[in-house]
Write an enzyme that holds these catalytic residues in place. Structure first.
Site, PDB file in Angstrom:
ATOM      1  N   ALA A  89       0.828  -1.211   0.000  1.00  9.72           N
ATOM      2  CA  ALA A  89       0.000   0.000   0.000  1.00  9.72           C
ATOM      3  C   ALA A  89       0.858   1.255   0.000  1.00  9.72           C
ATOM      4  O   ALA A  89       0.539   2.242  -0.685  1.00  9.72           O
ATOM      5  CB  ALA A  89      -0.931  -0.001   1.219  1.00  9.72           C
ATOM      6  N   GLU A 162      -7.783  -1.876   4.937  1.00  8.36           N
ATOM      7  CA  GLU A 162      -7.807  -2.433   6.282  1.00  8.36           C
ATOM      8  C   GLU A 162      -6.670  -3.416   6.483  1.00  8.36           C
ATOM      9  O   GLU A 162      -6.063  -3.888   5.537  1.00  8.36           O
ATOM     10  CB  GLU A 162      -9.139  -3.140   6.546  1.00  8.36           C
ATOM     11  CG  GLU A 162      -9.688  -3.983   5.409  1.00  8.36           C
ATOM     12  CD  GLU A 162      -8.785  -5.083   4.911  1.00  8.36           C
ATOM     13  OE1 GLU A 162      -8.198  -5.799   5.764  1.00  8.36           O
ATOM     14  OE2 GLU A 162      -8.646  -5.259   3.693  1.00  8.36           O
ATOM     15  N   GLY A 303      -5.697  -6.951   0.225  1.00  6.21           N
ATOM     16  CA  GLY A 303      -6.289  -5.936   1.089  1.00  6.21           C
ATOM     17  C   GLY A 303      -5.402  -4.704   1.148  1.00  6.21           C
ATOM     18  O   GLY A 303      -4.732  -4.365   0.173  1.00  6.21           O
ATOM     19  N   GLU A 304      -5.403  -4.021   2.289  1.00  6.90           N
ATOM     20  CA  GLU A 304      -4.567  -2.829   2.519  1.00  6.90           C
ATOM     21  C   GLU A 304      -4.990  -1.629   1.681  1.00  6.90           C
ATOM     22  O   GLU A 304      -4.331  -0.601   1.712  1.00  6.90           O
ATOM     23  CB  GLU A 304      -3.086  -3.097   2.230  1.00  6.90           C
ATOM     24  CG  GLU A 304      -2.449  -4.218   2.984  1.00  6.90           C
ATOM     25  CD  GLU A 304      -0.988  -4.426   2.605  1.00  6.90           C
ATOM     26  OE1 GLU A 304      -0.431  -3.604   1.834  1.00  6.90           O
ATOM     27  OE2 GLU A 304      -0.401  -5.417   3.062  1.00  6.90           O
ATOM     28  N   GLY A 305      -6.035  -1.767   0.868  1.00  4.45           N
ATOM     29  CA  GLY A 305      -6.388  -0.687  -0.046  1.00  4.45           C
ATOM     30  C   GLY A 305      -5.633  -0.735  -1.357  1.00  4.45           C
ATOM     31  O   GLY A 305      -5.704   0.209  -2.155  1.00  4.45           O
TER      32      GLY A 305
END
Length: 347
Positions: A89, A162, A303-305
């Site tokens: 990210a 997240e 995830g992580e955006g």
């Protein structure tokens, strides 16, 4: 918002797009996205100058049952990695000039760091197989904190991500209980479980699901099965949509939060841009439920955006096309002939 643009409709914005110097529809999904952004911003010339990724981090009690391939301590270890700028990210945010705000929504082991926004609701949720994930005070505080964080920001768009070991389990139970999606179709491998571990995860989540009736109202679902980071993200998404910010939704967990926000307030749907379709099984099911057309399909499952960050250049491009691309009249370019228009608009 100017009075000139206060009544902009989809039909008006689509007519504007169709009059750009191109065959109608030739920019495909970018045209649909441009119209969506114009409608949200109520502007024929929307500008998306800046964007921030809000990354919510929290722990989950269900992780103690071994539903993840990684130990729970990885939540804190990855938080340090984000703070040190070493995660995927971070790399993508730097590449696309997106700021990151890291929020401790409820880690077991808090981290003292000037770049970490400490909004901890508690040291991880309860194990929702045994009891409620959180109490009403915690849930309401998480929702309100998410709203407050967004209201302090002036970005045109927000990406949502997240981190939290065990949060695919929480997202699966939320979608099962609130949207009534079949549990067997939405429980996936998460961090990379093998077949045996995946079946064990499914069995654990079936036991957890049996603890409450189905369906549950969204607010009750968050109480019973939510994560602090998911509840905080729901509040943040609701506030961002009300403020007419573009809500760039990441993968499975972020989409679960978006689905809950839309269940609470369906009218905010125009704010939501679904960035990608992940490799997590349940993501396809919830996207189908929402009738959402994601921009990308890269088989991501981090995830992580990360998916939201990858979509941001496309979103900015769509807004720029609506704002800056010449019309046939302004460029003195001949449009489709009347004969062609009569023949189903062929170009």
């Amino acid at each position: 918002m100017s009075s000139e643009n206060s009544e902009l409709s989809i039909a008006t914005l689509k007519a504007i797009m169709d009059n750009k110097t191109k065959p109608p529809g030739s920019l495909g999904s970018l045209e649909t996205l441009a119209v969506q952004i114009g409608l949200l911003k109520q502007s024929k010339t929307p500008t998306l100058a800046n964007c921030t990724l809000i990354l919510f981090i929290a722990d989950h009690g269900i992780a103690e049952d071994g539903v993840s391939a990684y130990p729970q301590v990885v939540t804190q270890q990855m938080a340090r990695n984000f703070l040190n700028g070493g995660a995927a990210a971070n790399v993508l945010a730097r590449t696309h000039n997106v700021k990151i705000r890291l929020v401790n929504a409820g880690m077991i082991q808090p981290i003292d760091h000037p770049s970490l926004i400490d909004e901890s609701i508690g040291q991880g949720t309860n194990n929702f197989r045994l009891t409620q994930a959180m109490d009403e005070v915690q849930r309401d505080k998480a929702l309100e904190t998410g709203r407050r964080i967004v209201k302090s920001m002036d970005d045109d768009a927000l990406c949502f991500g997240e981190m939290g070991i065990g949060n695919t389990s929480a997202a699966s139970l939320l979608l099962h209980k609130i949207l009534e999606l079949p549990l067997n179709e939405i429980v996936g491998r998460g961090t990379g479980l093998d077949d045996k571990a995946l079946q064990r995860k499914k069995d654990i989540l079936k036991d957890a699901a049996a603890r409450t009736p189905t369906p549950l109202p969204p607010i009750t679902g968050l109480l019973e099965y939510g994560g602090f980071e998911i509840a905080m993200m729901v509040g943040a998404m609701l506030a961002a949509a009300v403020d007419r910010k573009v809500v760039v939704v990441d993968g499975f967990i972020a989409t679960a939060a978006a689905a809950i926000a839309l269940k609470i307030e369906p009218s905010i749907h125009p704010a939501f841009v679904f960035s990608h379709r992940s490799a997590e099984w349940g993501h396809r099911a919830v996207l189908d439920y929402l009738n959402a057309q994601p921009l990308l399909d890269l088989q991501l499952r981090l995830g992580e955006g990360t998916g939201a960050l990858l979509a941001w250049p496309l979103i900015r491009s769509a807004a720029a096309i609506l704002s800056d691309m010449a019309s046939f009249d302004s460029a003195q370019v001949s449009g489709p002939s009347e004969t062609q228009q009569e023949q189903d608009g062929g170009a």
